[in-house]
Design a protein around this motif. Sequence first.
Motif, PDB file in Angstrom:
ATOM      1  N   LEU A  75       0.831  -1.207   0.000  1.00 13.01           N
ATOM      2  CA  LEU A  75       0.000   0.000   0.000  1.00 13.01           C
ATOM      3  C   LEU A  75       0.870   1.263   0.000  1.00 13.01           C
ATOM      4  CD1 LEU A  75      -2.761  -1.163   2.497  1.00 13.01           C
ATOM      5  CD2 LEU A  75      -3.026  -0.832   0.022  1.00 13.01           C
ATOM      6  N   ALA A  76       1.955   1.256   0.773  1.00 15.81           N
ATOM      7  CA  ALA A  76       2.867   2.405   0.800  1.00 15.81           C
ATOM      8  C   ALA A  76       3.493   2.620  -0.575  1.00 15.81           C
ATOM      9  CB  ALA A  76       3.945   2.210   1.857  1.00 15.81           C
ATOM     10  N   ASP A  77       3.907   1.523  -1.210  1.00 20.02           N
ATOM     11  CA  ASP A  77       4.488   1.616  -2.547  1.00 20.02           C
ATOM     12  C   ASP A  77       3.482   2.130  -3.570  1.00 20.02           C
ATOM     13  OD1 ASP A  77       6.841   0.665  -1.485  1.00 20.02           O
ATOM     14  OD2 ASP A  77       6.653  -1.353  -2.350  1.00 20.02           O
ATOM     15  N   SER A  78       2.198   1.956  -3.283  1.00 18.99           N
ATOM     16  CA  SER A  78       1.135   2.428  -4.164  1.00 18.99           C
ATOM     17  C   SER A  78       0.763   3.877  -3.876  1.00 18.99           C
ATOM     18  CB  SER A  78      -0.114   1.548  -4.010  1.00 18.99           C
ATOM     19  OG  SER A  78       0.188   0.222  -4.374  1.00 18.99           O
ATOM     20  N   GLY A  79       1.427   4.478  -2.891  1.00 20.43           N
ATOM     21  CA  GLY A  79       1.193   5.880  -2.586  1.00 20.43           C
ATOM     22  C   GLY A  79       0.147   6.145  -1.514  1.00 20.43           C
ATOM     23  N   THR A  83      -3.178   6.830   6.937  1.00 22.07           N
ATOM     24  CA  THR A  83      -4.628   6.955   7.168  1.00 22.07           C
ATOM     25  C   THR A  83      -5.408   6.180   6.116  1.00 22.07           C
ATOM     26  OG1 THR A  83      -4.306   9.113   8.212  1.00 22.07           O
ATOM     27  CG2 THR A  83      -6.534   8.601   7.381  1.00 22.07           C
ATOM     28  N   GLU A  84      -5.009   6.310   4.854  1.00 24.32           N
ATOM     29  CA  GLU A  84      -5.695   5.579   3.782  1.00 24.32           C
ATOM     30  C   GLU A  84      -5.524   4.076   3.943  1.00 24.32           C
ATOM     31  OE1 GLU A  84      -5.325   8.877   0.195  1.00 24.32           O
ATOM     32  OE2 GLU A  84      -3.591   7.616   0.692  1.00 24.32           O
ATOM     33  N   MET A  85      -4.333   3.646   4.380  1.00 25.82           N
ATOM     34  CA  MET A  85      -4.095   2.220   4.613  1.00 25.82           C
ATOM     35  C   MET A  85      -5.036   1.690   5.694  1.00 25.82           C
ATOM     36  SD  MET A  85       0.017   2.007   4.859  1.00 25.82           S
ATOM     37  CE  MET A  85       1.038   2.972   3.785  1.00 25.82           C
ATOM     38  N   LEU A  86      -5.114   2.419   6.787  1.00 22.75           N
ATOM     39  CA  LEU A  86      -5.951   1.990   7.906  1.00 22.75           C
ATOM     40  C   LEU A  86      -7.415   1.917   7.484  1.00 22.75           C
ATOM     41  CD1 LEU A  86      -5.395   1.260  10.840  1.00 22.75           C
ATOM     42  CD2 LEU A  86      -5.958   3.601  11.450  1.00 22.75           C
ATOM     43  N   ARG A  87      -7.855   2.942   6.775  1.00 23.40           N
ATOM     44  CA  ARG A  87      -9.246   2.955   6.302  1.00 23.40           C
ATOM     45  C   ARG A  87      -9.500   1.734   5.408  1.00 23.40           C
ATOM     46  NH1 ARG A  87      -9.579   7.987   4.386  1.00 23.40           N
ATOM     47  NH2 ARG A  87     -10.512   8.786   6.287  1.00 23.40           N
ATOM     48  N   ARG A 116      -5.145  -7.580  -4.250  1.00 21.30           N
ATOM     49  CA  ARG A 116      -6.057  -6.439  -4.361  1.00 21.30           C
ATOM     50  C   ARG A 116      -5.335  -5.126  -4.059  1.00 21.30           C
ATOM     51  NH1 ARG A 116     -12.112  -8.186  -2.814  1.00 21.30           N
ATOM     52  NH2 ARG A 116     -12.016 -10.261  -3.748  1.00 21.30           N
ATOM     53  N   ALA A 117      -4.437  -5.152  -3.077  1.00 24.00           N
ATOM     54  CA  ALA A 117      -3.671  -3.947  -2.760  1.00 24.00           C
ATOM     55  C   ALA A 117      -2.799  -3.545  -3.949  1.00 24.00           C
ATOM     56  CB  ALA A 117      -2.825  -4.193  -1.519  1.00 24.00           C
ATOM     57  N   GLN A 118      -2.183  -4.538  -4.606  1.00 26.40           N
ATOM     58  CA  GLN A 118      -1.357  -4.250  -5.777  1.00 26.40           C
ATOM     59  C   GLN A 118      -2.195  -3.703  -6.922  1.00 26.40           C
ATOM     60  OE1 GLN A 118       0.325  -8.161  -6.151  1.00 26.40           O
ATOM     61  NE2 GLN A 118       2.260  -7.544  -5.209  1.00 26.40           N
ATOM     62  N   ALA A 119      -3.373  -4.249  -7.108  1.00 28.44           N
ATOM     63  CA  ALA A 119      -4.254  -3.831  -8.205  1.00 28.44           C
ATOM     64  C   ALA A 119      -4.709  -2.376  -8.021  1.00 28.44           C
ATOM     65  CB  ALA A 119      -5.459  -4.748  -8.305  1.00 28.44           C
ATOM     66  N   MET A 120      -4.796  -1.916  -6.791  1.00 25.54           N
ATOM     67  CA  MET A 120      -5.258  -0.562  -6.536  1.00 25.54           C
ATOM     68  C   MET A 120      -4.219   0.471  -6.974  1.00 25.54           C
ATOM     69  SD  MET A 120      -7.328  -1.150  -2.966  1.00 25.54           S
ATOM     70  CE  MET A 120      -6.277  -0.042  -2.140  1.00 25.54           C
ATOM     71  N   ALA A 121      -3.003   0.069  -7.192  1.00 26.34           N
ATOM     72  CA  ALA A 121      -1.952   0.989  -7.613  1.00 26.34           C
ATOM     73  C   ALA A 121      -2.115   1.420  -9.065  1.00 26.34           C
ATOM     74  CB  ALA A 121      -0.584   0.353  -7.419  1.00 26.34           C
ATOM     75  N   PHE A 122      -2.919   0.686  -9.812  1.00 17.54           N
ATOM     76  CA  PHE A 122      -3.049   0.976 -11.249  1.00 17.54           C
ATOM     77  C   PHE A 122      -4.387   1.550 -11.614  1.00 17.54           C
ATOM     78  CE2 PHE A 122       0.005  -2.442 -10.713  1.00 17.54           C
ATOM     79  CZ  PHE A 122       1.100  -1.867 -11.314  1.00 17.54           C
TER      80      PHE A 122
END
Length: 122
Positions: A75-79, A83-87, A116-122
């Motif tokens: 998630l961090a690598d995806s920006g 707060t967004e991670m926790l949510r 799913r976390a990786q997919a959210m980066a794109f």
Amino acid sequence: MSGIPVADDVLDTAVAVLPLPEVATALGVSASKVRQMLRDGQLIAVRRSGELYVPSAFFVKDGVVKGLAGTITVLADSGFSRTEMLRWLFTADDTLPGSTPINALRTSHGTEVKRRAQAMAF
């Protein structure tokens, strides 16, 4: 406590949290080790009434939930901010086993959560 990244407290009041001394006791490590884990992105903390707390859902009897640190890294690598991670970790998703990403991690579905976390980066 400076230097420790803290998420905004976006958690529902029903989500149980532990103060850092209890986290240290639960993990069998020092409080400074817990602070280092927060700085290293292995855990996420929120501030309530001036104190730092970590969601108790991040822990199982053996320690930290398997796959949590890796998911935070993705998630961090995806920006994502803390707060967004926790949510995201605590947002209901009926398509995931366990109904939220953190519960899916707790029930050994880490591969799907990370995908799913990786997919959210794109």
